[in-house]
Design a protein around this motif. Structure first.
Motif, mmCIF file in Angstrom:
data_model
loop_
_atom_site.group_PDB
_atom_site.id
_atom_site.type_symbol
_atom_site.label_atom_id
_atom_site.label_comp_id
_atom_site.label_asym_id
_atom_site.label_seq_id
_atom_site.Cartn_x
_atom_site.Cartn_y
_atom_site.Cartn_z
ATOM 1 N N GLU A 59 0.827 -1.205 0.000
ATOM 2 C CA GLU A 59 0.000 0.000 0.000
ATOM 3 C C GLU A 59 0.864 1.259 0.000
ATOM 4 O O GLU A 59 0.552 2.245 -0.679
ATOM 5 C CB GLU A 59 -0.939 0.002 1.204
ATOM 6 N N ARG A 69 2.202 1.569 -3.495
ATOM 7 C CA ARG A 69 1.141 2.047 -4.405
ATOM 8 C C ARG A 69 0.911 3.546 -4.241
ATOM 9 O O ARG A 69 0.776 4.285 -5.220
ATOM 10 C CB ARG A 69 -0.159 1.298 -4.126
ATOM 11 N N HIS A 99 -4.275 6.102 -11.791
ATOM 12 C CA HIS A 99 -4.570 4.966 -10.914
ATOM 13 C C HIS A 99 -3.370 4.026 -10.920
ATOM 14 O O HIS A 99 -2.737 3.821 -11.953
ATOM 15 C CB HIS A 99 -5.828 4.232 -11.405
ATOM 16 N N ALA A 100 -3.069 3.464 -9.749
ATOM 17 C CA ALA A 100 -1.933 2.548 -9.644
ATOM 18 C C ALA A 100 -2.289 1.379 -8.739
ATOM 19 O O ALA A 100 -3.001 1.536 -7.740
ATOM 20 C CB ALA A 100 -0.703 3.269 -9.098
ATOM 21 N N GLU A 101 -1.778 0.189 -9.077
ATOM 22 C CA GLU A 101 -1.890 -1.011 -8.259
ATOM 23 C C GLU A 101 -0.510 -1.660 -8.179
ATOM 24 O O GLU A 101 0.216 -1.695 -9.175
ATOM 25 C CB GLU A 101 -2.888 -2.004 -8.861
ATOM 26 N N VAL A 102 -0.158 -2.153 -6.999
ATOM 27 C CA VAL A 102 1.143 -2.817 -6.809
ATOM 28 C C VAL A 102 0.892 -4.178 -6.162
ATOM 29 O O VAL A 102 0.202 -4.286 -5.146
ATOM 30 C CB VAL A 102 2.083 -1.971 -5.925
ATOM 31 N N ARG A 103 1.448 -5.221 -6.771
ATOM 32 C CA ARG A 103 1.334 -6.593 -6.256
ATOM 33 C C ARG A 103 2.724 -7.234 -6.242
ATOM 34 O O ARG A 103 3.655 -6.730 -6.856
ATOM 35 C CB ARG A 103 0.398 -7.430 -7.140
ATOM 36 N N VAL A 136 3.497 -3.848 -11.150
ATOM 37 C CA VAL A 136 2.850 -2.540 -11.052
ATOM 38 C C VAL A 136 1.931 -2.354 -12.251
ATOM 39 O O VAL A 136 2.330 -2.583 -13.397
ATOM 40 C CB VAL A 136 3.892 -1.392 -11.028
ATOM 41 N N ARG A 137 0.707 -1.975 -11.974
ATOM 42 C CA ARG A 137 -0.243 -1.647 -13.040
ATOM 43 C C ARG A 137 -0.588 -0.174 -12.938
ATOM 44 O O ARG A 137 -0.989 0.315 -11.880
ATOM 45 C CB ARG A 137 -1.516 -2.485 -12.922
#
Length: 256
Positions: free
Chosen positions: A71, A74, A85-89, A98-99
């Motif tokens: 989090e 991100r 917008h960003a997502e981190v997994r 990273v998206r």
């Protein structure tokens, strides 16, 4: 006494078992054993700088697979310019994924922000603003209204080959436009669409009657427009309907 010793022994055993787990999760140990070696980016990056993205995520990746705070990572990515917008997994064994969805700029908004195609305002600091964007401005709560009048104005002036470079709505509710030739158009706060439609229909005829560029048009008149031509000493009034009798046959009756 024996009971107390047994409790202490069990407590010590639990601590000894839990401590390595806590250490791994917090990145105290194990970062070198389970490092994050690969950064995988999803989404087409047209404006987000790849080197800046990597530099932003490096401190989080250094903590290792189990300790990385997704989090926090991100949130750091989401603060970068152009990121909508960003997502981190994380993917076992060593991938940080990273998206990113980038803002698609629609217009400049005020002095220091941009408006995206999704209707979101975002800071322009650190951003190379694309050329050719219209300049829009107004209260943040009236974004949709400003965009709507901009689109309608473009449609009104397009048949004459005239573009609209900017639309602004001030706090009193008064509209102004800037046309592609640099003409400032003062519309006022009432009957904006009616006034613009009437002006757009007559503008080609007005321009054909003068050899000078039109610098300013004030549409806040009952029967016509006050026009200021580049190099002219005073504004001239053009009637759209028969005006009331005045000196020289020109109406100067105004409305706001």
């Amino acid at each position: 006494m024996n009971a107390i010793l047994r409790i202490l022994a069990w407590t010590l055993a639990v601590v000894l078992v839990a401590l390595p787990v806590v250490a791994v999760v917090n990145g105290w140990i194990g970062a070198e054993r389970w490092p994050l070696r690969t950064l995988r980016v999803q989404g087409e990056l047209q404006r987000v700088d790849g080197a800046t993205l990597q530099k932003t995520l490096l401190p989080y990746a250094h903590r290792g697979f189990f300790a990385v705070r997704l989090e926090d990572a991100r949130a750091a990515v989401a603060r970068l310019p152009w990121v909508e917008h960003a997502e981190v997994r994380k993917r076992w064994p060593d991938v940080l994924e990273v998206r990113i969805v980038e803002h698609k700029p629609f217009a400049q908004w005020g002095r220091d922000r941009l408006l995206s195609e999704e209707g979101q305002l975002f800071p322009a600091a650190g951003i190379a603003v694309p050329k050719g964007l219209p300049r829009l401005d107004g209260p943040d709560t009236r974004v949709a209204a400003v965009v709507a009048l901009y689109n309608e104005s473009r449609a009104l002036f397009a048949p004459s080959g005239i573009g609209v470079r900017g639309v602004a709505l001030d706090r009193r509710g008064s509209w102004t436009l800037v046309l592609s030739g640099g003409t400032d158009v003062v519309v006022g706060s009432s009957e904006a669409r009616l006034r613009l439609g009437r002006f757009a229909r007559l503008l080609p005829q007005l321009l054909s009657q003068k050899q000078l560029p039109l610098a300013r048009a004030d549409l806040r008149y009952t029967n016509g427009f006050a026009l200021t031509w580049a190099g002219a000493t005073a504004p001239q009034h053009s009637a759209t309907t028969p005006p009331p009798a005045t000196a020289g046959g020109r109406s100067t009756e105004g409305s706001t």
